[in-house]
Design a protein around this motif. Sequence first.
Motif, mmCIF file in Angstrom:
data_model
loop_
_atom_site.group_PDB
_atom_site.id
_atom_site.type_symbol
_atom_site.label_atom_id
_atom_site.label_comp_id
_atom_site.label_asym_id
_atom_site.label_seq_id
_atom_site.Cartn_x
_atom_site.Cartn_y
_atom_site.Cartn_z
ATOM 1 N N ASP A 1 34.867 -85.260 42.597
ATOM 2 C CA ASP A 1 35.925 -85.581 41.655
ATOM 3 C C ASP A 1 35.730 -84.816 40.348
ATOM 4 N N VAL A 2 36.784 -84.711 39.574
ATOM 5 C CA VAL A 2 36.733 -84.055 38.272
ATOM 6 C C VAL A 2 37.430 -84.932 37.236
ATOM 7 N N ALA A 3 37.276 -84.580 35.975
ATOM 8 C CA ALA A 3 37.935 -85.307 34.891
ATOM 9 C C ALA A 3 39.450 -85.248 35.067
ATOM 10 N N GLY A 4 40.120 -86.266 34.549
ATOM 11 C CA GLY A 4 41.560 -86.370 34.710
ATOM 12 C C GLY A 4 42.319 -85.152 34.234
ATOM 13 N N TYR A 5 41.867 -84.547 33.131
ATOM 14 C CA TYR A 5 42.602 -83.403 32.582
ATOM 15 C C TYR A 5 42.497 -82.164 33.461
ATOM 16 N N ALA A 6 41.599 -82.202 34.468
ATOM 17 C CA ALA A 6 41.441 -81.058 35.360
ATOM 18 C C ALA A 6 42.072 -81.284 36.733
ATOM 19 N N LYS A 7 42.738 -82.428 36.934
ATOM 20 C CA LYS A 7 43.355 -82.685 38.232
ATOM 21 C C LYS A 7 44.761 -83.259 38.142
ATOM 22 N N ASP A 8 45.209 -83.556 36.935
ATOM 23 C CA ASP A 8 46.517 -84.168 36.745
ATOM 24 C C ASP A 8 47.632 -83.197 37.147
ATOM 25 N N GLN A 9 48.508 -83.649 38.045
ATOM 26 C CA GLN A 9 49.574 -82.779 38.546
ATOM 27 C C GLN A 9 50.510 -82.311 37.442
ATOM 28 N N ALA A 10 50.785 -83.200 36.488
ATOM 29 C CA ALA A 10 51.698 -82.822 35.403
ATOM 30 C C ALA A 10 51.072 -81.749 34.517
ATOM 31 N N ILE A 11 49.772 -81.876 34.260
ATOM 32 C CA ILE A 11 49.077 -80.860 33.460
ATOM 33 C C ILE A 11 49.021 -79.541 34.232
ATOM 34 N N ALA A 12 48.771 -79.633 35.537
ATOM 35 C CA ALA A 12 48.738 -78.424 36.364
ATOM 36 C C ALA A 12 50.081 -77.701 36.325
ATOM 37 N N GLU A 13 51.164 -78.467 36.382
ATOM 38 C CA GLU A 13 52.500 -77.870 36.336
ATOM 39 C C GLU A 13 52.774 -77.263 34.962
ATOM 40 N N ARG A 14 52.315 -77.936 33.919
ATOM 41 C CA ARG A 14 52.505 -77.405 32.566
ATOM 42 C C ARG A 14 51.746 -76.091 32.405
ATOM 43 N N LEU A 15 50.540 -76.029 32.951
ATOM 44 C CA LEU A 15 49.775 -74.786 32.893
ATOM 45 C C LEU A 15 50.462 -73.695 33.702
ATOM 46 N N TRP A 16 51.015 -74.056 34.844
ATOM 47 C CA TRP A 16 51.723 -73.069 35.664
ATOM 48 C C TRP A 16 52.875 -72.452 34.867
ATOM 49 N N GLN A 17 53.622 -73.289 34.193
ATOM 50 C CA GLN A 17 54.756 -72.788 33.412
ATOM 51 C C GLN A 17 54.289 -71.889 32.271
ATOM 52 N N LEU A 18 53.193 -72.271 31.598
ATOM 53 C CA LEU A 18 52.639 -71.425 30.545
ATOM 54 C C LEU A 18 52.174 -70.091 31.132
ATOM 55 N N SER A 19 51.536 -70.146 32.287
ATOM 56 C CA SER A 19 51.034 -68.925 32.923
ATOM 57 C C SER A 19 52.175 -68.000 33.311
ATOM 58 N N GLU A 20 53.258 -68.580 33.818
ATOM 59 C CA GLU A 20 54.438 -67.787 34.139
ATOM 60 C C GLU A 20 55.018 -67.122 32.885
ATOM 61 N N LYS A 21 55.029 -67.869 31.800
ATOM 62 C CA LYS A 21 55.528 -67.325 30.531
ATOM 63 C C LYS A 21 54.654 -66.157 30.068
ATOM 64 N N LEU A 22 53.344 -66.314 30.174
ATOM 65 C CA LEU A 22 52.426 -65.290 29.687
ATOM 66 C C LEU A 22 52.377 -64.064 30.594
ATOM 67 N N THR A 23 52.887 -64.198 31.803
ATOM 68 C CA THR A 23 53.006 -63.029 32.695
ATOM 69 C C THR A 23 54.468 -62.635 32.850
ATOM 70 N N GLU A 24 55.295 -63.110 31.937
ATOM 71 C CA GLU A 24 56.729 -62.822 31.903
ATOM 72 C C GLU A 24 57.456 -63.365 33.118
ATOM 73 N N GLY A 25 56.824 -64.333 33.803
ATOM 74 C CA GLY A 25 57.461 -64.974 34.945
ATOM 75 C C GLY A 25 57.808 -64.029 36.077
ATOM 76 N N LYS A 26 57.088 -62.940 36.160
ATOM 77 C CA LYS A 26 57.449 -61.909 37.122
ATOM 78 C C LYS A 26 56.299 -61.676 38.115
ATOM 79 N N ALA A 27 56.399 -62.329 39.249
ATOM 80 C CA ALA A 27 55.432 -62.068 40.307
ATOM 81 C C ALA A 27 55.963 -60.962 41.211
ATOM 82 N N ASN A 28 56.342 -59.858 40.593
ATOM 83 C CA ASN A 28 56.866 -58.732 41.357
ATOM 84 C C ASN A 28 56.011 -57.508 41.093
ATOM 85 N N LEU A 29 55.963 -56.637 42.077
ATOM 86 C CA LEU A 29 55.118 -55.444 41.981
ATOM 87 C C LEU A 29 55.760 -54.385 41.091
#
Length: 339
Positions: free
Chosen positions: A311-339
Amino acid sequence: MGPAAGWTQETTGTEVAEAFKSNIKGKTILITGVSPISLGESTALAIARHGPTKLLLASRTELKMAEVADKIAKINPNVKVELIVVDLSSQTDIRTAARKVFHLTDRLDVLINNAAVVTSARSETLEGIELQFGTNHIGHHLLTSLLTPLLLAGAEASGTRGTTRIVNVSSMGYRLSPIRFHDYNFEGKPIPPEEEPPKGIPAHMKPDVAAGRPYYGFTAYGQSKTANILHAVALKERLSSKGVQAFAVHPGSIWTDLSRNLSDDDRKIIEGTSTFWKNQDQGCATTLAAAFDPDLCDAKEAYLSDCHLVDVAGYAKDQAIAERLWQLSEKLTEGKANL
């Protein structure tokens, strides 16, 4: 009950690879961060003994990868090895590397996001992101997104749900910091209490804006390692129904070339953080378990230590936090998973 039941902190990657050799044979595997005196090297060598079809080694320095490739050739000359030069602190470089991967293979069975940087002094990626967060997480987020079509092809070809895997090499160092959404770049911006380092972290081991120290290397490292776990949580949510599993692992306490950018004071701090130091073969064991243990095909948990789900701390497994990080990551990569 599988072989992992009896494994401990002393278990070696050689043992794990031997136990799962039938799961390694014929696979196409990509490993980032492969150089001499690294977990990437020990991971690649352990895998090479058991007949993967292709090993794709990705790292910044071709000459260093070539040293590892030479060792692989001596262990098993039948393994096809491809070298991919990539700097994970450059998103342009990552896209170039991903294009090369598509030229080299039509599928991936396992992606091991092993590369990392740890540093005492603040630095930035080419896109202006704090270096540890930008390399350890954002770089791997982008690379994984770009290579997802190949992983989905691997899952479809395997015919066995959950054997296609993404493994993020994280660290127990995640306990040093949650994701600092309000100041992930460590620019001294105010952050809410839930984004502060957890209680119990010594004052000298965290940023102090009032004292003119908005950056502390280990807090930044902790944030990036929390991100590695949350990335696995988000990937599991998105891809498990399509046959791709995702995990993050704590390899253990190991001295590798990773510590080369630490100050003397920070090196001393690390020296006091463990009572058991693994060698490199022991250090890759949990990565290999996450990549090949068939008992993990339907695992809901995302984090392993000493070859076992923990198990891990709540802040490292919370689905809502994971989704928020995903959205930030998409923003920081310009949301473009294209070659």
